[in-house]
Design a protein around this motif. Structure first.
Motif, PDB file in Angstrom:
ATOM      1  N   TRP A 265      21.951  33.091 -17.535  1.00 41.88           N
ATOM      2  CA  TRP A 265      21.446  32.813 -19.042  1.00 41.88           C
ATOM      3  C   TRP A 265      21.448  33.995 -19.832  1.00 41.88           C
ATOM      4  O   TRP A 265      21.163  35.003 -19.589  1.00 41.88           O
ATOM      5  CB  TRP A 265      19.949  32.385 -18.471  1.00 41.88           C
ATOM      6  CG  TRP A 265      19.677  31.638 -17.229  1.00 41.88           C
ATOM      7  CD1 TRP A 265      19.639  32.173 -15.680  1.00 41.88           C
ATOM      8  CD2 TRP A 265      19.657  30.278 -17.098  1.00 41.88           C
ATOM      9  NE1 TRP A 265      19.473  31.161 -15.269  1.00 41.88           N
ATOM     10  CE2 TRP A 265      19.621  29.936 -15.809  1.00 41.88           C
ATOM     11  CE3 TRP A 265      19.830  29.309 -18.060  1.00 41.88           C
ATOM     12  CZ2 TRP A 265      19.330  28.686 -15.282  1.00 41.88           C
ATOM     13  CZ3 TRP A 265      19.665  27.797 -17.484  1.00 41.88           C
ATOM     14  CH2 TRP A 265      19.330  27.450 -16.235  1.00 41.88           C
ATOM     15  N   LEU A 266      21.756  33.157 -21.202  1.00 41.95           N
ATOM     16  CA  LEU A 266      21.723  33.940 -22.430  1.00 41.95           C
ATOM     17  C   LEU A 266      20.667  33.716 -23.112  1.00 41.95           C
ATOM     18  O   LEU A 266      20.631  32.602 -23.769  1.00 41.95           O
ATOM     19  CB  LEU A 266      23.124  33.870 -23.082  1.00 41.95           C
ATOM     20  CG  LEU A 266      23.124  34.521 -24.496  1.00 41.95           C
ATOM     21  CD1 LEU A 266      23.131  35.867 -24.298  1.00 41.95           C
ATOM     22  CD2 LEU A 266      24.410  33.931 -25.186  1.00 41.95           C
ATOM     23  N   PHE A 267      19.730  34.479 -23.247  1.00 42.75           N
ATOM     24  CA  PHE A 267      18.562  34.111 -24.234  1.00 42.75           C
ATOM     25  C   PHE A 267      18.934  34.831 -25.742  1.00 42.75           C
ATOM     26  O   PHE A 267      19.532  35.939 -25.783  1.00 42.75           O
ATOM     27  CB  PHE A 267      17.248  34.900 -23.911  1.00 42.75           C
ATOM     28  CG  PHE A 267      16.661  33.994 -22.381  1.00 42.75           C
ATOM     29  CD1 PHE A 267      15.642  33.385 -22.603  1.00 42.75           C
ATOM     30  CD2 PHE A 267      17.202  34.250 -21.131  1.00 42.75           C
ATOM     31  CE1 PHE A 267      15.006  32.361 -21.607  1.00 42.75           C
ATOM     32  CE2 PHE A 267      16.631  33.614 -20.143  1.00 42.75           C
ATOM     33  CZ  PHE A 267      15.724  32.789 -20.355  1.00 42.75           C
ATOM     34  N   TYR A 268      18.483  34.236 -26.815  1.00 46.46           N
ATOM     35  CA  TYR A 268      18.555  34.656 -28.081  1.00 46.46           C
ATOM     36  C   TYR A 268      17.560  34.271 -28.859  1.00 46.46           C
ATOM     37  O   TYR A 268      16.846  33.428 -28.670  1.00 46.46           O
ATOM     38  CB  TYR A 268      19.989  34.408 -28.336  1.00 46.46           C
ATOM     39  CG  TYR A 268      20.291  32.778 -28.583  1.00 46.46           C
ATOM     40  CD1 TYR A 268      20.152  32.441 -30.096  1.00 46.46           C
ATOM     41  CD2 TYR A 268      20.510  31.951 -27.515  1.00 46.46           C
ATOM     42  CE1 TYR A 268      20.403  31.129 -30.229  1.00 46.46           C
ATOM     43  CE2 TYR A 268      20.450  30.764 -27.911  1.00 46.46           C
ATOM     44  CZ  TYR A 268      20.623  30.208 -29.130  1.00 46.46           C
ATOM     45  OH  TYR A 268      20.483  28.721 -29.286  1.00 46.46           O
ATOM     46  N   SER A 269      17.567  34.780 -30.113  1.00 44.01           N
ATOM     47  CA  SER A 269      16.776  34.634 -31.127  1.00 44.01           C
ATOM     48  C   SER A 269      17.461  34.163 -32.329  1.00 44.01           C
ATOM     49  O   SER A 269      18.640  34.397 -32.498  1.00 44.01           O
ATOM     50  CB  SER A 269      15.868  35.733 -31.539  1.00 44.01           C
ATOM     51  OG  SER A 269      15.249  36.229 -30.563  1.00 44.01           O
ATOM     52  N   ALA A 270      16.999  33.289 -33.098  1.00 45.15           N
ATOM     53  CA  ALA A 270      17.555  32.717 -34.193  1.00 45.15           C
ATOM     54  C   ALA A 270      16.777  32.345 -35.277  1.00 45.15           C
ATOM     55  O   ALA A 270      15.464  32.222 -35.331  1.00 45.15           O
ATOM     56  CB  ALA A 270      18.470  31.323 -33.910  1.00 45.15           C
ATOM     57  N   ASN A 271      17.482  31.962 -36.765  1.00 45.31           N
ATOM     58  CA  ASN A 271      16.745  31.776 -37.610  1.00 45.31           C
ATOM     59  C   ASN A 271      16.533  33.009 -38.612  1.00 45.31           C
ATOM     60  O   ASN A 271      16.944  34.082 -37.956  1.00 45.31           O
ATOM     61  CB  ASN A 271      15.643  30.721 -37.765  1.00 45.31           C
ATOM     62  CG  ASN A 271      15.510  29.910 -39.103  1.00 45.31           C
ATOM     63  OD1 ASN A 271      15.307  30.429 -40.127  1.00 45.31           O
ATOM     64  ND2 ASN A 271      15.427  28.632 -39.011  1.00 45.31           N
ATOM     65  N   PHE A 272      15.953  33.077 -39.618  1.00 52.41           N
ATOM     66  CA  PHE A 272      15.516  34.277 -40.457  1.00 52.41           C
ATOM     67  C   PHE A 272      14.346  34.957 -39.901  1.00 52.41           C
ATOM     68  O   PHE A 272      13.193  34.384 -39.714  1.00 52.41           O
ATOM     69  CB  PHE A 272      15.296  33.620 -41.717  1.00 52.41           C
ATOM     70  CG  PHE A 272      14.869  35.058 -42.867  1.00 52.41           C
ATOM     71  CD1 PHE A 272      15.691  36.094 -42.688  1.00 52.41           C
ATOM     72  CD2 PHE A 272      13.897  34.923 -43.630  1.00 52.41           C
ATOM     73  CE1 PHE A 272      15.229  37.260 -43.536  1.00 52.41           C
ATOM     74  CE2 PHE A 272      13.405  35.663 -44.469  1.00 52.41           C
ATOM     75  CZ  PHE A 272      14.266  37.234 -44.550  1.00 52.41           C
ATOM     76  N   PHE A 273      14.700  36.124 -39.521  1.00 44.69           N
ATOM     77  CA  PHE A 273      13.531  37.122 -38.787  1.00 44.69           C
ATOM     78  C   PHE A 273      12.587  37.241 -39.655  1.00 44.69           C
ATOM     79  O   PHE A 273      11.337  37.646 -39.295  1.00 44.69           O
ATOM     80  CB  PHE A 273      14.227  38.632 -38.560  1.00 44.69           C
ATOM     81  CG  PHE A 273      14.042  39.423 -39.557  1.00 44.69           C
ATOM     82  CD1 PHE A 273      13.120  40.253 -39.359  1.00 44.69           C
ATOM     83  CD2 PHE A 273      15.002  39.266 -40.423  1.00 44.69           C
ATOM     84  CE1 PHE A 273      13.113  41.307 -40.500  1.00 44.69           C
ATOM     85  CE2 PHE A 273      14.852  40.368 -41.524  1.00 44.69           C
ATOM     86  CZ  PHE A 273      13.867  41.273 -41.544  1.00 44.69           C
ATOM     87  N   GLY A 274      12.552  37.067 -41.052  1.00 46.90           N
ATOM     88  CA  GLY A 274      11.750  37.686 -42.193  1.00 46.90           C
ATOM     89  C   GLY A 274      10.514  36.448 -42.519  1.00 46.90           C
ATOM     90  O   GLY A 274       9.976  36.364 -43.373  1.00 46.90           O
ATOM     91  N   ASN A 275      10.500  35.607 -41.385  1.00 49.39           N
ATOM     92  CA  ASN A 275       9.409  34.223 -41.766  1.00 49.39           C
ATOM     93  C   ASN A 275       9.269  33.680 -40.446  1.00 49.39           C
ATOM     94  O   ASN A 275       9.543  34.088 -39.405  1.00 49.39           O
ATOM     95  CB  ASN A 275       9.788  33.286 -42.720  1.00 49.39           C
ATOM     96  CG  ASN A 275      11.177  32.601 -42.424  1.00 49.39           C
ATOM     97  OD1 ASN A 275      11.259  32.406 -41.387  1.00 49.39           O
ATOM     98  ND2 ASN A 275      11.913  32.253 -43.600  1.00 49.39           N
ATOM     99  N   LYS A 276       8.488  32.677 -40.726  1.00 48.71           N
ATOM    100  CA  LYS A 276       7.841  31.930 -39.446  1.00 48.71           C
ATOM    101  C   LYS A 276       8.610  31.171 -38.738  1.00 48.71           C
ATOM    102  O   LYS A 276       8.506  30.665 -37.738  1.00 48.71           O
ATOM    103  CB  LYS A 276       6.523  31.319 -39.942  1.00 48.71           C
ATOM    104  CG  LYS A 276       7.001  30.120 -40.676  1.00 48.71           C
ATOM    105  CD  LYS A 276       5.702  29.193 -41.196  1.00 48.71           C
ATOM    106  CE  LYS A 276       6.137  27.943 -42.126  1.00 48.71           C
ATOM    107  NZ  LYS A 276       6.620  28.303 -43.349  1.00 48.71           N
ATOM    108  N   ASN A 277       9.945  30.902 -39.192  1.00 47.15           N
ATOM    109  CA  ASN A 277      10.908  30.115 -38.809  1.00 47.15           C
ATOM    110  C   ASN A 277      11.631  30.755 -37.440  1.00 47.15           C
ATOM    111  O   ASN A 277      12.496  30.297 -36.900  1.00 47.15           O
ATOM    112  CB  ASN A 277      11.983  29.743 -39.712  1.00 47.15           C
ATOM    113  CG  ASN A 277      11.305  28.811 -40.746  1.00 47.15           C
ATOM    114  OD1 ASN A 277      10.652  28.020 -40.330  1.00 47.15           O
ATOM    115  ND2 ASN A 277      11.609  28.870 -41.964  1.00 47.15           N
TER     116      ASN A 277
END
Length: 380
Positions: A265-277
């Protein structure tokens, strides 16, 4: 997409949940704390706050009986800290933050004036500990695209450093692991070991420069200190058809590889780190080096009322007391892309990662959070 806001963040007075503490300079991070929670119960009812202090891009490992946590550095007392390190025996009471990668130990390829050392991870390889990180290169550049117009800046590269102890001090090796072949730079190094095989995953940081982003896998030598063979792309921010990955915006980053239940499994983060998204997602892969298939149930951790989280992301996974724990950071308040030193901070959280068969498919879930309908929206 972390390049603009880290170097100016001031570290608030360290608050160890469950221990003696002083009032932090910035507003506290939301959510229930983990103070007094036994290891076997951490995250069982939902994400918990482990550390109410600025501790961005956290990575947690266990060496012997001690848990070690590492994070992107902050300015403490006017001095730049490259890699924060804290330690604990129960994950709720932590030592004071120390410097794991002193400026004097940075290798010659790193820009000494503005090193921007981010996203540290540590693995024990043989008798020594290896730190993986990214930093600005001393000479290689890229053309970034901030709102004010194009700007030539030093490129980020992925490097390694070694130490005899988990807390360091680490000493950087002379050559980057990955650098020149990615003209827009690379960040967010993470290493997975399977027997004597090492796989480095990282982000192509092209969203810095008005392009998309992608996550790659790269083989490493047996000592973990040199790249072997070509890099392979695992996922890009626009891989899926239709609207399945619209929530990612133009950013996929912070990869973490885990093998559970006979699968990779590959976990990752996405969208702009500098806000709630900002949010956390996962893919199923044939191997640590791919190929990977996008899921329709992403993201699995994001901002919503029930968890009190704000922009959770940059996760790491560690099995503790027979359970998978997911460590990540979350904001104390949504900076909406305008982080203010002494006001905003990213705190250390923990959640329990669960595996459930749903509709004939094994799915990852974070305990206490609502399931997604595929676009990050809460399901009633």
């Amino acid at each position: 997409m972390k390049r603009f806001h880290r170097t100016g963040a001031l570290l608030a007075t360290l608050l160890a949940c469950g221990g003696a503490a002083q009032t932090p300079a910035s507003p506290p991070c939301p959510g229930p704390t983990a103070a007094g929670t036994p290891l076997a119960q951490l995250g069982a009812r939902g994400p918990q706050l482990l550390l109410d202090a600025n501790f961005p891009d956290p990575f947690v490992a266990q060496f012997g009986k001690t848990f070690h946590a590492y994070a992107t550095g902050n300015q403490v007392g006017g001095a730049q800290r490259n890699v924060q390190h804290i330690a604990s025996t129960d994950l709720t009471r932590w030592s004071e933050a120390g410097e794991a990668f002193p400026a004097a130990n940075l290798p010659a390829w790193v820009d000494r004036q503005h090193p921007q050392v981010w996203a540290p991870e540590v693995m024990k390889v043989g008798p020594r500990y290896v730190l993986y990180y990214n930093a600005r290169h001393a000479t290689l550049t890229r053309t970034e695209a901030p709102p004010g117009g194009p700007q030539v800046m030093k490129r980020h590269c992925v490097g390694a450093a070694v130490a005899d102890r988990a807390e360091g001090p680490f000493v950087g090796i002379d050559t980057p692991l990955v650098c020149s072949e990615f003209p827009n730079g690379v960040i967010d190094a993470s290493v997975f070991r399977e027997g004597d095989q090492f796989t480095l995953t990282f982000k192509d940081d092209s969203n810095c420069c008005a392009e998309g982003s992608a996550i790659y896998a790269q083989g490493l030598s047996a000592d973990g200190l040199a790249a072997v063979g070509p890099a392979t792309r695992l996922i890009a921010n626009n891989d899926s058809p239709g609207k399945e990955d619209d929530w990612e915006w133009r950013v996929v980053e912070a990869p973490t590889v885990a093998q559970r239940h006979g699968a990779t499994w590959l976990f990752y983060s996405a969208n702009f780190f500098g806000n709630k998204n900002y949010a956390v997602a996962y893919l199923k892969c044939a191997s640590p080096r791919g190929p990977c298939v996008d899921r329709t149930d992403n993201p699995i951790l994001w901002s919503h009322r029930e968890t009190k989280l704000i922009g959770p992301g940059h996760q790491s996974i560690l099995p503790v007391a027979g359970r998978d724990l997911l460590f990540f950071h979350g904001w104390n308040a949504d900076p909406d892309g305008r982080e203010q030193p002494g006001v905003h901070k990213r705190c250390l959280y923990v959640g329990r990662l669960e595996w459930r068969p749903i509709a004939g498919m094994l799915r990852a879930r974070v305990a206490g959070g609502k399931p997604s309908r595929g676009d990050g929206a809460d399901v009633p």
